[in-house]
Design a protein around this motif. Sequence first.
Motif, PDB file in Angstrom:
ATOM      1  N   ARG A  77      11.906 -17.928 -23.778  1.00  0.00           N
ATOM      2  CA  ARG A  77      12.836 -17.694 -24.893  1.00  0.00           C
ATOM      3  C   ARG A  77      13.968 -18.722 -24.916  1.00  0.00           C
ATOM      4  O   ARG A  77      14.396 -19.178 -25.966  1.00  0.00           O
ATOM      5  N   ASP A  78      14.425 -19.124 -23.737  1.00  0.00           N
ATOM      6  CA  ASP A  78      15.545 -20.057 -23.639  1.00  0.00           C
ATOM      7  C   ASP A  78      15.115 -21.526 -23.676  1.00  0.00           C
ATOM      8  O   ASP A  78      15.944 -22.412 -23.470  1.00  0.00           O
ATOM      9  N   GLY A  79      13.830 -21.779 -23.925  1.00  0.00           N
ATOM     10  CA  GLY A  79      13.373 -23.150 -24.132  1.00  0.00           C
ATOM     11  C   GLY A  79      12.755 -23.854 -22.931  1.00  0.00           C
ATOM     12  O   GLY A  79      12.504 -25.058 -22.984  1.00  0.00           O
ATOM     13  N   ILE A  80      12.537 -23.188 -21.834  1.00  0.00           N
ATOM     14  CA  ILE A  80      11.864 -23.663 -20.625  1.00  0.00           C
ATOM     15  C   ILE A  80      12.669 -24.725 -19.863  1.00  0.00           C
ATOM     16  O   ILE A  80      12.958 -24.560 -18.684  1.00  0.00           O
ATOM     17  N   VAL A  81      13.049 -25.819 -20.504  1.00  0.00           N
ATOM     18  CA  VAL A  81      13.712 -26.924 -19.821  1.00  0.00           C
ATOM     19  C   VAL A  81      15.106 -26.492 -19.346  1.00  0.00           C
ATOM     20  O   VAL A  81      15.914 -25.970 -20.125  1.00  0.00           O
ATOM     21  N   ASP A  82      15.359 -26.685 -18.062  1.00  0.00           N
ATOM     22  CA  ASP A  82      16.657 -26.395 -17.434  1.00  0.00           C
ATOM     23  C   ASP A  82      17.064 -24.919 -17.579  1.00  0.00           C
ATOM     24  O   ASP A  82      18.237 -24.609 -17.782  1.00  0.00           O
ATOM     25  N   THR A  83      16.086 -24.027 -17.449  1.00  0.00           N
ATOM     26  CA  THR A  83      16.381 -22.596 -17.598  1.00  0.00           C
ATOM     27  C   THR A  83      16.301 -21.820 -16.283  1.00  0.00           C
ATOM     28  O   THR A  83      16.498 -20.610 -16.273  1.00  0.00           O
ATOM     29  N   VAL A  84      16.010 -22.525 -15.183  1.00  0.00           N
ATOM     30  CA  VAL A  84      15.902 -21.851 -13.890  1.00  0.00           C
ATOM     31  C   VAL A  84      17.033 -22.336 -12.984  1.00  0.00           C
ATOM     32  O   VAL A  84      17.079 -23.511 -12.616  1.00  0.00           O
ATOM     33  N   PRO A  85      17.956 -21.444 -12.617  1.00  0.00           N
ATOM     34  CA  PRO A  85      19.060 -21.829 -11.732  1.00  0.00           C
ATOM     35  C   PRO A  85      18.590 -21.895 -10.270  1.00  0.00           C
ATOM     36  O   PRO A  85      17.447 -21.560  -9.951  1.00  0.00           O
ATOM     37  N   ASP A  86      19.479 -22.311  -9.405  1.00  0.00           N
ATOM     38  CA  ASP A  86      19.150 -22.398  -7.984  1.00  0.00           C
ATOM     39  C   ASP A  86      18.979 -21.031  -7.322  1.00  0.00           C
ATOM     40  O   ASP A  86      18.259 -20.908  -6.332  1.00  0.00           O
ATOM     41  N   HIS A  87      19.646 -20.016  -7.842  1.00  0.00           N
ATOM     42  CA  HIS A  87      19.613 -18.676  -7.249  1.00  0.00           C
ATOM     43  C   HIS A  87      19.387 -17.639  -8.343  1.00  0.00           C
ATOM     44  O   HIS A  87      19.562 -17.916  -9.517  1.00  0.00           O
ATOM     45  N   GLY A  88      18.994 -16.447  -7.927  1.00  0.00           N
ATOM     46  CA  GLY A  88      18.837 -15.360  -8.880  1.00  0.00           C
ATOM     47  C   GLY A  88      17.389 -15.036  -9.179  1.00  0.00           C
ATOM     48  O   GLY A  88      16.458 -15.570  -8.566  1.00  0.00           O
ATOM     49  N   GLU A  89      17.198 -14.124 -10.130  1.00  0.00           N
ATOM     50  CA  GLU A  89      15.863 -13.620 -10.446  1.00  0.00           C
ATOM     51  C   GLU A  89      14.937 -14.690 -11.031  1.00  0.00           C
ATOM     52  O   GLU A  89      13.750 -14.709 -10.730  1.00  0.00           O
ATOM     53  N   ARG A  90      15.461 -15.561 -11.854  1.00  0.00           N
ATOM     54  CA  ARG A  90      14.605 -16.625 -12.395  1.00  0.00           C
ATOM     55  C   ARG A  90      14.157 -17.586 -11.294  1.00  0.00           C
ATOM     56  O   ARG A  90      13.017 -18.037 -11.290  1.00  0.00           O
ATOM     57  N   ALA A  91      15.047 -17.880 -10.383  1.00  0.00           N
ATOM     58  CA  ALA A  91      14.673 -18.737  -9.254  1.00  0.00           C
ATOM     59  C   ALA A  91      13.611 -18.041  -8.400  1.00  0.00           C
ATOM     60  O   ALA A  91      12.632 -18.674  -7.978  1.00  0.00           O
ATOM     61  N   ALA A  92      13.778 -16.745  -8.156  1.00  0.00           N
ATOM     62  CA  ALA A  92      12.792 -15.985  -7.381  1.00  0.00           C
ATOM     63  C   ALA A  92      11.443 -16.006  -8.088  1.00  0.00           C
ATOM     64  O   ALA A  92      10.396 -16.192  -7.447  1.00  0.00           O
ATOM     65  N   ALA A  93      11.447 -15.836  -9.397  1.00  0.00           N
ATOM     66  CA  ALA A  93      10.202 -15.872 -10.168  1.00  0.00           C
ATOM     67  C   ALA A  93       9.531 -17.227 -10.045  1.00  0.00           C
ATOM     68  O   ALA A  93       8.319 -17.320  -9.830  1.00  0.00           O
ATOM     69  N   PHE A  94      10.316 -18.284 -10.196  1.00  0.00           N
ATOM     70  CA  PHE A  94       9.767 -19.635 -10.102  1.00  0.00           C
ATOM     71  C   PHE A  94       9.109 -19.868  -8.748  1.00  0.00           C
ATOM     72  O   PHE A  94       7.961 -20.297  -8.662  1.00  0.00           O
ATOM     73  N   TRP A  95       9.824 -19.573  -7.668  1.00  0.00           N
ATOM     74  CA  TRP A  95       9.282 -19.832  -6.336  1.00  0.00           C
ATOM     75  C   TRP A  95       8.111 -18.912  -6.006  1.00  0.00           C
ATOM     76  O   TRP A  95       7.146 -19.340  -5.361  1.00  0.00           O
ATOM     77  N   TYR A  96       8.175 -17.677  -6.459  1.00  0.00           N
ATOM     78  CA  TYR A  96       7.048 -16.766  -6.236  1.00  0.00           C
ATOM     79  C   TYR A  96       5.794 -17.316  -6.921  1.00  0.00           C
ATOM     80  O   TYR A  96       4.711 -17.336  -6.326  1.00  0.00           O
ATOM     81  N   LEU A  97       5.964 -17.773  -8.147  1.00  0.00           N
ATOM     82  CA  LEU A  97       4.799 -18.232  -8.910  1.00  0.00           C
ATOM     83  C   LEU A  97       4.327 -19.625  -8.528  1.00  0.00           C
ATOM     84  O   LEU A  97       3.170 -19.979  -8.790  1.00  0.00           O
ATOM     85  N   THR A  98       5.150 -20.431  -7.900  1.00  0.00           N
ATOM     86  CA  THR A  98       4.651 -21.724  -7.418  1.00  0.00           C
ATOM     87  C   THR A  98       3.912 -21.573  -6.093  1.00  0.00           C
ATOM     88  O   THR A  98       3.107 -22.432  -5.743  1.00  0.00           O
TER      89      THR A  98
END
Length: 119
Positions: free
Chosen positions: A34-55
Motif C-alpha cells: 500500500r505504501d509503494g514498496i520502495v523504502d517502506t521497511v524500517p530497521d526495526h518493528g513489525e515490517r522489519a520482522a516480516a521482511f527478515w522472516y520472509l527472506t
Amino acid sequence: MLRQSPGRWLQIIGVAHTAIGIPLYGAELRGIVRDGIVDTVPDHGERAAAFWYLTAGPGMWLAGRLLRSAERSDDVAAQRVAGGFVAATGAAGALLMPRSGFWALAAVGATAFRRAGHR
C-alpha cells in the motif's frame, strides 16, 4: 529419496517457512504494498520482522538445493560445512526462541553433518 536427504528437508522447511510467513505477516505485507514498496521497511518493528522472516525461507531453500548438489556429487567437505552451519544456526535459534521451528534446522543440520562424517 526424501527421508535420506537433509538437503531436501531443508528445501521443504524453506518453502514451509515462506508459506507460513505470508499469512502470518499479511497485514505488514499489505502495508508495504500500500505504501509503494520502495523504502517502506524500517530497521526495526513489525515490517522489519516480516521482511527478515520472509527472506529466510528462500535462503533455506537455496541452502537445501546446494546441499543436495553436494550430496549427489559426494562432496563430503561441503556437506560437513553446510550441516555444521545449519545445526549451529538451528541450535542458537532454538536456545533464543525455544517455541519456534529452529529445532527442525538443528535436526536437519546435525543429520547432514553426521552423515558426511561417516564417509
